[in-house]
Design a protein around this motif. Structure first.
Motif, PDB file in Angstrom:
ATOM      1  N   ARG A 113      -1.608 -10.686   8.202  1.00  0.00           N
ATOM      2  CA  ARG A 113      -2.305 -11.421   7.153  1.00  0.00           C
ATOM      3  C   ARG A 113      -3.082 -12.565   7.791  1.00  0.00           C
ATOM      4  NH1 ARG A 113      -1.675 -12.002   1.614  1.00  0.00           N
ATOM      5  NH2 ARG A 113      -2.329 -14.015   0.775  1.00  0.00           N
ATOM      6  N   ILE A 168     -12.763  -0.550   7.416  1.00  0.00           N
ATOM      7  CA  ILE A 168     -11.951  -1.146   6.347  1.00  0.00           C
ATOM      8  C   ILE A 168     -10.470  -1.022   6.674  1.00  0.00           C
ATOM      9  CG2 ILE A 168     -11.390  -1.030   3.891  1.00  0.00           C
ATOM     10  CD1 ILE A 168     -14.218  -0.044   3.372  1.00  0.00           C
ATOM     11  N   VAL A 171      -9.408  -3.763   8.877  1.00  0.00           N
ATOM     12  CA  VAL A 171      -9.237  -5.005   8.122  1.00  0.00           C
ATOM     13  C   VAL A 171      -7.864  -5.011   7.450  1.00  0.00           C
ATOM     14  CG1 VAL A 171     -10.088  -6.339   6.152  1.00  0.00           C
ATOM     15  CG2 VAL A 171     -11.710  -5.368   7.781  1.00  0.00           C
ATOM     16  N   ALA A 172      -7.452  -3.857   6.919  1.00  0.00           N
ATOM     17  CA  ALA A 172      -6.122  -3.762   6.308  1.00  0.00           C
ATOM     18  C   ALA A 172      -5.030  -4.026   7.341  1.00  0.00           C
ATOM     19  CB  ALA A 172      -5.933  -2.382   5.674  1.00  0.00           C
ATOM     20  N   TYR A 173      -5.211  -3.512   8.541  1.00  0.00           N
ATOM     21  CA  TYR A 173      -4.253  -3.769   9.613  1.00  0.00           C
ATOM     22  C   TYR A 173      -4.235  -5.240  10.019  1.00  0.00           C
ATOM     23  CZ  TYR A 173      -3.745   1.272  10.556  1.00  0.00           C
ATOM     24  OH  TYR A 173      -3.478   2.612  10.469  1.00  0.00           O
ATOM     25  N   THR A 194     -10.291   1.445   0.748  1.00  0.00           N
ATOM     26  CA  THR A 194     -10.283   0.338  -0.209  1.00  0.00           C
ATOM     27  C   THR A 194      -8.986   0.313  -1.000  1.00  0.00           C
ATOM     28  OG1 THR A 194     -12.694   0.236  -0.418  1.00  0.00           O
ATOM     29  CG2 THR A 194     -11.406  -0.605  -2.265  1.00  0.00           C
ATOM     30  N   LEU A 197      -6.396  -1.216   1.339  1.00  0.00           N
ATOM     31  CA  LEU A 197      -6.613  -2.658   1.525  1.00  0.00           C
ATOM     32  C   LEU A 197      -6.298  -3.429   0.246  1.00  0.00           C
ATOM     33  CD1 LEU A 197      -7.575  -5.073   3.165  1.00  0.00           C
ATOM     34  CD2 LEU A 197      -9.941  -4.451   2.615  1.00  0.00           C
ATOM     35  N   SER A 198      -6.692  -2.899  -0.916  1.00  0.00           N
ATOM     36  CA  SER A 198      -6.411  -3.572  -2.188  1.00  0.00           C
ATOM     37  C   SER A 198      -4.909  -3.663  -2.436  1.00  0.00           C
ATOM     38  CB  SER A 198      -7.091  -2.826  -3.346  1.00  0.00           C
ATOM     39  OG  SER A 198      -8.494  -2.809  -3.188  1.00  0.00           O
ATOM     40  N   GLY A 202      -6.041  -7.358   0.045  1.00  0.00           N
ATOM     41  CA  GLY A 202      -7.386  -7.621   0.562  1.00  0.00           C
ATOM     42  C   GLY A 202      -8.437  -7.376  -0.506  1.00  0.00           C
ATOM     43  N   ALA A 227     -15.652  -6.318   3.355  1.00  0.00           N
ATOM     44  CA  ALA A 227     -14.208  -6.180   3.180  1.00  0.00           C
ATOM     45  C   ALA A 227     -13.523  -7.328   3.898  1.00  0.00           C
ATOM     46  CB  ALA A 227     -13.720  -4.839   3.725  1.00  0.00           C
ATOM     47  N   ALA A 229      -9.592  -9.303   4.831  1.00  0.00           N
ATOM     48  CA  ALA A 229      -8.160  -9.105   4.973  1.00  0.00           C
ATOM     49  C   ALA A 229      -7.385  -9.935   3.951  1.00  0.00           C
ATOM     50  CB  ALA A 229      -7.733  -9.496   6.388  1.00  0.00           C
TER      51      ALA A 229
END
Length: 565
Positions: A113, A168, A171-173, A194, A197-198, A202, A227, A229
């Motif tokens: 995060r 994306i 970004v989640a990672y 998405t 990530l959502s 994120g 996008a 995080a």
């Protein structure tokens, strides 16, 4: 594997309406990377979108670099998956003891995060095409000059990452803080990652801050992709605000008629000037609704926008005529205050849905036209109204209205306080005209069609202060409320004899007086008894809903009324 979710109350529905479900499949995301041998970027994507939003996503990794279970006997396939409101996980295939393949769960990478820049570093990822370079340069400038200053500024790293879905997913990672993608990606590139990530908290939007649109009308993300995080909400907001003022980013809206000339205001509220599906409004829409056929372009300056708790609105300038209008758009699920009401006061959210139905019904009614023409009141003309209320799930309600503009260029202005005696008299006169026009027995009620339309369209009892529209059982909580609040006015009131029992006394008569003060809130003898005194009222006559201007002779004051409730 991971129970992290962006909202504990946002659980997937138990049943899905198939007509509202759209699947986006990309069998090979990262074609260029596959050809070039950068196989760790390649993915197979399946995204399930429900009612226009990603609900579930699976990112297949046909060429995984590692598997964290420690077992080497794996077929080269892994899948990272997420279901909004439930969590994310990872599965892999291995050779079973009987020689066949079996699916097993394996650990996700550590999901990092964003910590607000406490380590002084953030990462921007993008592709390496020339078209994305201006947007990346803008992001670097934003985060170095406007980053969280309490941490002494941010060192911004730029990573080149291949494949739209992979950007994306990274970004989640948490390996990238923000990714910036051009306007050439498609919905099948973004739907699956998405959803993942959502689920983690994120965010994914277009360049200007609106969610991507997942329907079958347009399959491309024509307004770019941003996008961010989990934990990078502030950075995301800073970037999209900057993009709304960037000439290069705004150029992708020129095809809709947005003015992008040097004399246009630097920042445009293009996230507001959308239809209820989220598509930018074209210049032809304004030309038709305002009946200005020679319109070539429009602008929507941010410094003339109103971003409220429960609505967003802005002034539209048409060129070359100079005509202006006021556009108001309400998408409840995009408003944080509406989301809070959904949890803490759902009955008030229902009330808010009805209030927008009431306002637009009145503004587009024969009654409104009549009081403007015959009583000389200044109420904005309604050029267009679109209402999509949802009584079953109010948070999904959407409204838009295009109104006549009470513009400063036409002499209109507002006041913080009404201190001038002439303005106070003009205001009272305006309300007197409104009340007299609709007083029970007036000639207005002879038009039965207009009368029925008004009766059907507005509240039975106006204003938010009526008990029926307030918190449940509030009249039975007055004593407790006074007990917890009276110390705030101890200095002023403690010497009076009612100091100790005021709450109890008020509670004993609150319900009775509430009914008498609002006799039309419910059917019955009170409603019939008071009908002879009934009229139509504004409902929220505060200073913020009043406009003033001097008439052409400078001998009197005009008063304009907005935001009827």
């Amino acid at each position: 594997n991971d129970d992290t979710s962006n909202d504990e109350d946002e659980k997937p529905p138990d049943m899905l309406e198939l007509s509202q479900l759209v699947l986006f499949v990309d069998p090979l995301d990262g074609t260029r990377e596959f050809v070039e041998g950068r196989l760790d970027n390649v993915q197979c994507l399946i995204g399930a979108c429900y009612k226009g939003k990603p609900l579930m996503g699976c990112c297949g990794l046909p060429f995984p670099t590692s598997c964290s279970t420690g077992n080497e006997d794996y077929v080269s396939t892994e899948v990272v998956y997420g279901l909004v409101g439930q969590g994310v996980g990872k599965a892999a295939m291995r050779k079973g003891s009987g020689g066949g393949d079996e699916i097993v769960s394996c650990e996700l990478p550590t999901m990092k995060r964003f910590n607000g820049g406490k380590d002084g570093v953030m990462s921007i990822s993008s592709g390496d095409s020339s078209g994305i370079k201006p947007a990346v340069a803008l992001a670097k400038e934003v985060f170095t000059s406007q980053g969280r200053s309490s941490f002494g500024g941010l060192a911004v790293e730029h990573q080149i990452v291949g494949a739209s879905g992979n950007k994306i997913l990274q970004v989640a990672y948490g390996t990238s803080t923000v990714c910036v993608q051009h306007d050439k990606t498609s919905l099948w590139d973004t739907a699956a990652p998405t959803a993942i990530l959502s689920t983690l908290g994120g965010k994914v939007t277009d360049y200007f801050g609106d969610p991507l649109i997942y329907d079958k009308k347009v399959l491309g993300n024509k307004l770019g992709v941003i996008a961010s995080a989990p934990g990078a909400e502030e950075e995301h907001l800073l970037l999209v605000e900057a993009m709304r003022g960037d000439k290069n980013c705004l150029s992708i809206l020129e095809k809709y008629g947005l003015s992008n000339q040097d004399d246009a205001a630097s920042s445009q509220c293009v996230d507001i000037v959308r239809d209820l599906q989220g598509y930018p409004l074209p210049v032809e829409y304004f030309a038709e609704k305002l009946n200005v056929p020679d319109t070539k372009s429009y602008s929507c300056p941010e410094n003339e926008a109103v971003r409220g708790l429960m609505s967003n609105a802005c002034r539209i300038h048409l060129s070359p005529s100079g005509t202006t209008a006021f556009y108001k758009r309400i998408i409840f699920e995009n408003l944080s205050h509406a989301q809070e009401k959904k949890i803490s006061a759902p009955h008030k959210l229902v009330r808010d849905v009805n209030s927008y139905k009431v306002e637009t019904s009145f503004l587009s009614s024969k009654a409104c036209k009549a009081v403007i023409e015959k009583a000389g009141l200044h109420i904005p003309k309604c050029y267009d109204a679109n209402l999509v209320p949802n009584d079953v799930n109010p948070i999904e309600s959407k409204f838009s209205v295009l109104l006549e503009d009470l513009s400063p260029s036409d002499g209109w202005s507002q006041r913080w306080l009404l201190e001038d005696e002439d303005e106070c008299k003009a205001t009272l006169t305006t309300f007197a005209k409104l009340h007299a026009f609709f007083w029970h027995g007036s000639s207005f009620w002879n038009d039965q069609e207009a009368a029925k339309e008004l009766e059907d369209g507005v509240w039975e009892s106006a204003s938010y202060v009526q008990p029926k529209l307030q918190s449940l059982n509030q009249c039975r909580n007055v004593a407790n409320g006074w007990a917890s609040s009276k110390l705030k006015c101890e200095k002023e009131l403690s010497s009076f004899e009612y100091w100790d029992n005021l709450g109890t006394r008020l509670e004993s008569t609150a319900e009775k007086n509430g009914r008498q003060a609002h006799p039309f809130a419910e059917e019955g003898s009170l409603s019939d008894e008071y009908k002879q005194y009934r009229t139509f009222v504004h409902g929220d006559p505060k200073q913020a809903n009043l406009f003033f201007r001097s008439d052409s002779s400078n001998t009197s004051i005009d008063v304009g009324l907005i935001d009827f409730q």
